[in-house]
Design a protein around this motif. Structure first.
Motif, PDB file in Angstrom:
ATOM      1  N   ILE A 158       7.571   9.231   7.324  1.00 33.66           N
ATOM      2  CA  ILE A 158       7.195   8.433   6.472  1.00 33.66           C
ATOM      3  C   ILE A 158       7.896   8.442   5.153  1.00 33.66           C
ATOM      4  O   ILE A 158       8.127   9.700   4.713  1.00 33.66           O
ATOM      5  N   LYS A 159       8.266   7.449   4.391  1.00 35.07           N
ATOM      6  CA  LYS A 159       9.110   7.460   3.268  1.00 35.07           C
ATOM      7  C   LYS A 159       8.305   7.925   2.178  1.00 35.07           C
ATOM      8  O   LYS A 159       7.203   7.615   1.870  1.00 35.07           O
ATOM      9  N   ILE A 160       8.970   9.073   1.414  1.00 32.97           N
ATOM     10  CA  ILE A 160       8.484   9.546   0.068  1.00 32.97           C
ATOM     11  C   ILE A 160       8.279   8.417  -0.871  1.00 32.97           C
ATOM     12  O   ILE A 160       9.294   7.935  -1.097  1.00 32.97           O
ATOM     13  N   PRO A 161       7.131   8.087  -1.599  1.00 35.50           N
ATOM     14  CA  PRO A 161       7.176   7.130  -2.598  1.00 35.50           C
ATOM     15  C   PRO A 161       7.847   7.472  -3.671  1.00 35.50           C
ATOM     16  O   PRO A 161       7.655   8.495  -4.225  1.00 35.50           O
ATOM     17  N   VAL A 162       8.768   6.734  -4.298  1.00 37.65           N
ATOM     18  CA  VAL A 162       9.602   7.079  -5.551  1.00 37.65           C
ATOM     19  C   VAL A 162       8.626   6.640  -6.961  1.00 37.65           C
ATOM     20  O   VAL A 162       8.360   5.305  -6.887  1.00 37.65           O
ATOM     21  N   ARG A 163       8.840   7.151  -7.975  1.00 41.99           N
ATOM     22  CA  ARG A 163       8.116   6.886  -8.927  1.00 41.99           C
ATOM     23  C   ARG A 163       9.056   5.860  -9.848  1.00 41.99           C
ATOM     24  O   ARG A 163       9.964   6.054 -10.013  1.00 41.99           O
ATOM     25  N   LYS A 164       8.577   4.667 -10.286  1.00 40.73           N
ATOM     26  CA  LYS A 164       9.254   3.700 -11.196  1.00 40.73           C
ATOM     27  C   LYS A 164       8.626   3.985 -12.391  1.00 40.73           C
ATOM     28  O   LYS A 164       7.341   4.268 -12.692  1.00 40.73           O
ATOM     29  N   LYS A 165       9.535   3.733 -13.511  1.00 40.91           N
ATOM     30  CA  LYS A 165       9.218   3.890 -14.931  1.00 40.91           C
ATOM     31  C   LYS A 165       7.689   3.407 -15.151  1.00 40.91           C
ATOM     32  O   LYS A 165       6.963   4.374 -15.719  1.00 40.91           O
ATOM     33  N   SER A 166       7.341   2.255 -14.965  1.00 38.71           N
ATOM     34  CA  SER A 166       6.008   1.598 -15.442  1.00 38.71           C
ATOM     35  C   SER A 166       4.734   1.625 -14.200  1.00 38.71           C
ATOM     36  O   SER A 166       3.688   0.952 -14.774  1.00 38.71           O
TER      37      SER A 166
END
Length: 109
Positions: free
Chosen positions: A9-17
């Motif tokens: 499962i792909k690791i969720p990447v944080r986006k700025k907002s």
């Protein structure tokens, strides 16, 4: 090849907002990978202890085990903090990752 079904499962990447969404996704990812991973975030790293007997006036107390004194199970638990730190760093963009790069534990991150 992945050793368990969640490693693919792909690791969720944080986006700025999108902190709130990222937080929910990363918590679900960690819990699905290994429920103990959340313990490393909330409680800090697992530290195996041993009973140290009284010597030269120092009372009997608990001290950290060295890696040579740890059982296989203790080593596995000890390494979970490193795995969570890796997941967290991989889920952050380079700016955020640089902000927490000096943190020593998953709880600190």
């Amino acid at each position: 090849m992945p050793t368990n079904k969640y490693e693919s499962i792909k690791i969720p990447v944080r986006k700025k907002s999108e902190y709130v969404t990222w937080k929910v996704k990363i918590m679900m990812y960690l819990k699905a990978s290994d429920p103990d991973y959340l313990d490393r975030i909330f409680d800090g790293p697992y530290v195996p202890k041993k009973l140290v007997s009284q010597v030269d006036g120092v009372h009997e107390h608990y001290g950290k085990k060295t890696k040579f004194e740890m059982t296989l199970k203790e080593k596995t638990e000890f390494l979970k903090d490193a795995k969570v730190r890796t997941v967290l760093h991989n889920s952050l963009d380079s700016v955020m990752s640089n902000r927490v790069i000096a943190r020593k534990t998953a709880k600190e991150i």
